[in-house]
Enzyme design. Structure first.
Site, PDB file in Angstrom:
ATOM      1  CB  SER A 244      -1.396  11.285  -2.078  1.00  0.00           C
ATOM      2  OG  SER A 244      -2.052  11.263  -0.839  1.00  0.00           O
ATOM      3  CE  LYS A 289      -0.315   8.487   1.454  1.00  0.00           C
ATOM      4  NZ  LYS A 289      -0.221   9.385   0.300  1.00  0.00           N
TER       5      LYS A 289
END
Length: 349
Positions: A244, A289
């Site tokens: 990611s 996140k």
């Protein structure tokens, strides 16, 4: 005290004991939490450049382009208890997910860690390829052996990491070319591979055998493609896995290889997978996140287009979301942000 009162008291105590015991019983869930963030323009834990480029002019880069991570508690052999799971369900920055989300039933924890490491390695290579193609810097590809199947003709003769240069004298430029060449053969046919190993070229004669379904001729190798870059790019992130961080790696490489600053001195964070041609893909743990980014000081968050809906639903105060569907568009958005021009935003639609 009456017999009935004693019975009710004992029953209540037993219920309480069982409830307390049950709350500490392991459950097959994992708690996802905000993890560390790292500035791709800065240094790693060893105080070395997180992204180091040799053999090409680089330019000073200011501000932050942080990739974000998710940490977890739980998993096979270290399960969380019911109390932890219940507490996580009511905390805004924690997600409680089934254990199989991170640890498929047919894979061990070690296999999951190995896969995450492989994904990070591939993500770094994809990020480098995407950045160089965005900057119109030519790159070449090479066909390499990813794995050799035991008991097949290539076993003991071909090694993982060998670069395949040719098949029967024909130069190899892609995996598809090798696949097509093998498709024209029947089991028992001879094939000569030309490979490069440890800097030396070798020719390896092999004889094909039938595949498991008996329909194809095989020699027992798994091939992949790697990029040959015109200069060296090292990405050192330590013990971090998964794909990611690709978008943020690419943006940092572009920033280092071009004059000026993509950030304009801002604290920008983000996430997203990247393909070699620059397409940005969705990721998991977007809520955690974003929280990690805001806590670190970010005011702008690069968000994969497919994650926009979930991101909007959980966006922390003070964090501006920029929609990213390609590396080119993400780069343009950061340049437009500096110029006070409109930038693509996540919308509810």
């Amino acid at each position: 005290m009456s017999r009935r009162a004693v019975t009710l008291t004992l029953a209540s105590v037993l219920v309480l004991v069982f409830a307390l015991a049950g709350s500490f019983m392991p459950v097959p869930y994992v708690a996802l939490m905000p993890g560390p963030t790292s500035n791709t323009l800065g240094v790693n834990d060893k105080h070395e450049p997180l992204i180091k480029i040799d053999g090409r002019q680089v330019y000073p880069a200011t501000g932050h382009l942080n990739f974000t991570t998710v940490t977890y508690r739980g998993g096979p052999g270290n399960r969380i208890d019911l109390f932890t799971a219940l507490r996580g369900w009511i905390e805004d920055d924690v997600a409680i997910v089934p254990e199989e989300t991170l640890f498929p039933k047919n894979e061990s924890a070690k296999q999951v860690d190995e896969e995450n490491t492989r994904q990070m390695r591939d993500s770094q290579q994809n990020a480098e390829a995407a950045a160089l193609q965005e900057l119109k810097i030519p790159i070449a590809t090479q066909v390499v052996v990813d794995a050799v199947q035991k008991g097949k003709p290539a076993d003991g003769k071909v090694r993982p990491g060998d670069e395949v240069l040719g098949v029967d004298g024909a130069k190899v430029t892609g995996v598809g070319q090798v696949t097509e060449s093998m498709a024209r053969r029947k089991p028992g046919a001879a094939v000569a591979l030309a490979v490069r190993r440890d800097g030396k070229e070798e020719k390896i004669p092999l004889t094909t055998v039938a595949s498991a379904d008996g329909k194809r001729a095989v020699i027992g190798i798994v091939l992949g493609e790697q990029y040959k870059f015109p200069f060296k790019i090292d990405i050192s992130v330590g013990d971090v896995g998964g794909p990611s961080a690709g978008l943020m790696f690419s943006l940092a490489i572009v920033d280092k290889l071009t004059p000026g600053s993509l950030t304009g001195g801002r604290f920008i964070a983000g996430t997203g997978t990247i393909t070699p041609d620059g397409k940005v893909g969705p990721i998991g743990g977007i809520q955690q996140k974003m929280v990690a980014a805001r806590r670190a000081g970010a005011t702008v968050f690069m968000t994969p287009a497919d994650n926009c809906a979930d991101a909007l639903a959980a966006k922390p105060d003070g964090l501006r979301l920029i929609r990213a569907d390609t590396l080119h568009n993400a780069r343009q958005a950061l340049e437009d942000l500096q110029a006070n021009k409109p930038v693509p935003a996540c919308t509810k639609g």
